[in-house]
Every structure is written in C-alpha cells, then in structure tokens.
Design an enzyme around this catalytic site. Structure first.
Site, PDB file in Angstrom:
ATOM      1  CD  GLN A  80      -2.615  -0.834   2.216  1.00 20.45           C
ATOM      2  OE1 GLN A  80      -2.145  -0.552   3.122  1.00 20.45           O
ATOM      3  NE2 GLN A  80      -4.184  -0.640   2.311  1.00 20.45           N
ATOM      4  NE  ARG A 104      -5.994  -1.868  12.663  1.00 22.25           N
ATOM      5  CZ  ARG A 104      -5.672  -3.523  12.395  1.00 22.25           C
ATOM      6  NH1 ARG A 104      -5.705  -4.101  13.242  1.00 22.25           N
ATOM      7  NH2 ARG A 104      -5.946  -3.952  11.134  1.00 22.25           N
ATOM      8  CG  ASP A 137      -7.441   1.292  14.935  1.00 22.57           C
ATOM      9  OD1 ASP A 137      -6.680   2.344  15.034  1.00 22.57           O
ATOM     10  OD2 ASP A 137      -8.032   1.957  13.860  1.00 22.57           O
ATOM     11  NE  ARG A 139      -4.666   2.649  12.895  1.00 23.46           N
ATOM     12  CZ  ARG A 139      -4.737   2.199  11.898  1.00 23.46           C
ATOM     13  NH1 ARG A 139      -4.238   2.825  11.143  1.00 23.46           N
ATOM     14  NH2 ARG A 139      -6.059   1.614  11.930  1.00 23.46           N
TER      15      ARG A 139
HETATM   16  N1  LIG Z   1      -2.284  -4.519  17.067  1.00 21.87           N
HETATM   17  C1  LIG Z   1      -2.499  -5.178  15.793  1.00 21.87           C
HETATM   18  N2  LIG Z   1      -1.177  -3.835  15.054  1.00 21.87           N
HETATM   19  C2  LIG Z   1      -1.384  -4.501  13.510  1.00 21.87           C
HETATM   20  C3  LIG Z   1      -2.202  -5.832  12.746  1.00 21.87           C
HETATM   21  N3  LIG Z   1      -1.185  -5.871  11.809  1.00 21.87           N
HETATM   22  C4  LIG Z   1      -1.341  -4.524  11.642  1.00 21.87           C
HETATM   23  N4  LIG Z   1      -0.973  -3.878  12.067  1.00 21.87           N
HETATM   24  C5  LIG Z   1      -0.955  -2.280  12.022  1.00 21.87           C
HETATM   25  O1  LIG Z   1      -1.808  -2.053  11.783  1.00 21.87           O
HETATM   26  C6  LIG Z   1      -1.337  -0.808  10.584  1.00 21.87           C
HETATM   27  C7  LIG Z   1      -2.068  -0.030   9.540  1.00 21.87           C
HETATM   28  O2  LIG Z   1      -3.138  -0.806   9.609  1.00 21.87           O
HETATM   29  P1  LIG Z   1      -4.466  -0.841   8.889  1.00 21.87           P
HETATM   30  O3  LIG Z   1      -6.237  -0.856   9.276  1.00 21.87           O
HETATM   31  O4  LIG Z   1      -3.853  -2.905   8.340  1.00 21.87           O
HETATM   32  O5  LIG Z   1      -4.979   0.041   7.453  1.00 21.87           O
HETATM   33  P2  LIG Z   1      -5.541   1.679   7.875  1.00 21.87           P
HETATM   34  O6  LIG Z   1      -3.683   2.185   7.365  1.00 21.87           O
HETATM   35  O7  LIG Z   1      -5.974   1.566   9.031  1.00 21.87           O
HETATM   36  O8  LIG Z   1      -6.400   1.525   6.504  1.00 21.87           O
HETATM   37  P3  LIG Z   1      -5.649   1.572   5.068  1.00 21.87           P
HETATM   38  O9  LIG Z   1      -5.606   3.655   4.530  1.00 21.87           O
HETATM   39  O10 LIG Z   1      -7.191   1.596   4.144  1.00 21.87           O
HETATM   40  O11 LIG Z   1      -4.417   0.964   5.071  1.00 21.87           O
HETATM   41  C8  LIG Z   1      -0.240  -0.608  10.861  1.00 21.87           C
HETATM   42  O12 LIG Z   1       0.168   0.410  12.222  1.00 21.87           O
HETATM   43  C9  LIG Z   1       0.433  -2.101  11.213  1.00 21.87           C
HETATM   44  O13 LIG Z   1       1.181  -1.651  12.191  1.00 21.87           O
HETATM   45  C10 LIG Z   1      -2.515  -6.512  13.986  1.00 21.87           C
HETATM   46  O14 LIG Z   1      -2.396  -8.025  14.183  1.00 21.87           O
HETATM   47  N5  LIG Z   1      -2.457  -6.120  15.697  1.00 21.87           N
END
Ligand SMILES: Nc1nc2c(ncn2[C@@H]2O[C@H](COP(=O)(O)OP(=O)(O)OP(=O)(O)O)[C@@H](O)[C@H]2O)c(=O)[nH]1
Ligand SMILES: [Zn+2]
Length: 217
Positions: A80, A104, A137, A139
């Site tokens: 991405q 997250r 989440d 964030r």
């Molecule tokens: N806590 C946790 N965080 C994860 C996991 N897998 C990925 N992440 C984190 O998720 C974050 C990315 O968020 P996503 O929810 O995959 O996607 P997004 O950024 O919200 O959405 P897009 O903008 O569509 O990419 C990054 O900070 C990753 O490190 C997991 O299994 N557990």
C-alpha cells in the site's frame, strides 16, 4: 459488532524540525520531520506544491515496520505504501503522512505479542489486541491533522480503504473531499487479516470511491 476506529481527536500540535530532499524510485520528495507535543516523531513526504492545490492526493500511512521495511506478508502495508508513492509520483504532487503509530497505536513490541496470540490461539487482530488489554485500534489522527495544517493543506483526497481513518481525520478538522481505494498486496498469508478489517472495521475492498463528504467540493 463493528468497532469504531474513529475517535474525537483534539487537534494537537506538531512542530516541524527540519526538511531535506528525498529521492525515491517514484521521484523526488521532500521529507519533513515533525515532533508532536508528546515527543513522538513523524515524517511527511511532500512532492510538488500540494498547498497550492485545492485538494491534493494524500496517504496517511500508519507505521508497520514488519510490512513497510521487513517484507512481511501478514499484512498489506508495504504494497500500500509503494502504491501510494507510485500514484503520487505519477500525479507529480501529493503527500505521504507517515505516522509512527505502529501496531495501530500499541507499539512494535506489543504488536509482536499480538501476532503471537494470533499464532497460538487463532485470534484475529481485534481479539488479540483485546486479550492483551488494548483497544482494537488505538490510533489518534490529531497529529496527522496538525502536520497537514503545517504543510498548508486542509482539504484533500485520501488514499485509504478505512472509513474510520476518514472519520478520525475529519473529527480532527481535515476535510476529506474524496476517499480513493488503495488495493494492493493481497496474498495467501493476509487473507484472514483483510477479512477481519472488512468485518470488524468496515474497510472497503472494492474499487468504489465514496462521494464527497458534506464539507467537500
Ligand atoms: N495491533 C495490531 N496492529 C496491526 C496488526 N496488523 C497490522 N497492524 C498495524 O495496523 C496498522 C495499519 O492499519 P490497517 O488497519 O492495516 O490499515 P489502515 O491504515 O487503517 O487502512 P488503509 O488506509 O486502508 O491502509 C499498522 O500500524 C500496522 O502495524 C495486528 O495484527 N495487530
Ligand atoms: Zn502491516
């Protein structure tokens, strides 16, 4: 039940600490360093003159060391990020806000613990976070809004599949004129991860774009 990633965020402060050239495979960006009020460090990659555009192309990318730098196929983050940089390179203008909110928002080491819970117990990403006592989440998009403000951008076209990210940015004062899907990096290892994003966070995984928000146009 759908977990709402969006939270009401106060627009926090972000101080720009310096900038420099950043040539990449997709063209030359300028990298701007920012320090948030809590001391966390973030960067923005800027191509062209987005402040002079009515609604520039923007990717707000959450740090994923394993996906962005270590080629992990557990997620779709690295592809991405590449797709977003390529799209900005083709447009000749846009911004990557690279937020250091790993996992997250729970941090790198906790994300690795959450991966372990998923491996051992078959938990999905949300259940694993909750098993460790974290929100699904954690964030906060206030820093991203402050960085965009500092770069002179209030309205933008956002590359994301995540409706919670759109809502989070809007509640922090950013006008998302359009959501553009960013579909990249699907592989056999991240099938369940992507399914969980769709089922529990409402991510869109089709080519459709959302209509302009009420604040748009
Ligand atoms: N806590 C946790 N965080 C994860 C996991 N897998 C990925 N992440 C984190 O998720 C974050 C990315 O968020 P996503 O929810 O995959 O996607 P997004 O950024 O919200 O959405 P897009 O903008 O569509 O990419 C990054 O900070 C990753 O490190 C997991 O299994 N557990
Ligand atoms: Zn990732």
């Amino acid at each position: 039940m759908t977990h709402e990633a969006a939270r009401t965020t106060e627009r926090s402060k972000a101080r720009e600490t310096g900038q420099a050239r950043l040539p990449t495979r997709w063209g030359e960006f300028r990298i701007h360093g920012f320090e948030a009020a809590n001391g966390s460090e973030h960067v923005a990659l800027v191509m062209g003159d987005p402040a002079g555009s009515s609604a520039p192309l923007v990717r707000v990318h959450s740090e994923c060391l394993t996906g962005d730098a270590l080629f992990s196929q557990r997620c779709d983050c690295g592809p991405q990020l590449e797709a977003a940089m390529r799209r900005i390179g083709e447009a000749g203008e846009g911004i990557i806000i690279y937020l250091r909110q790993e996992g997250r928002g729970i941090g790198l080491l906790n994300k690795i613990r959450a991966y372990g819970v998923q491996d051992r117990e078959g938990a999905d990403t949300v259940e694993a976070n909750e098993a460790l006592g974290f929100a699904p989440d954690a964030r906060d998009y206030g820093v991203a809004a402050a960085m965009l403000e500092s770069l002179g951008v209030e309205r933008l076209r956002l590359m994301t599949n995540n409706p919670g990210k759109v809502a989070g940015l809007e509640s922090a004062g950013v006008v998302v004129v359009e959501r553009l899907p960013i579909l990249a990096g699907r592989n056999p290892h991240n099938h369940a991860y992507l399914e969980t994003k769709a089922a529990k966070f409402g991510h869109h995984f089709d080519e459709s774009t959302d209509p302009p928000s009420s604040g748009g146009n």
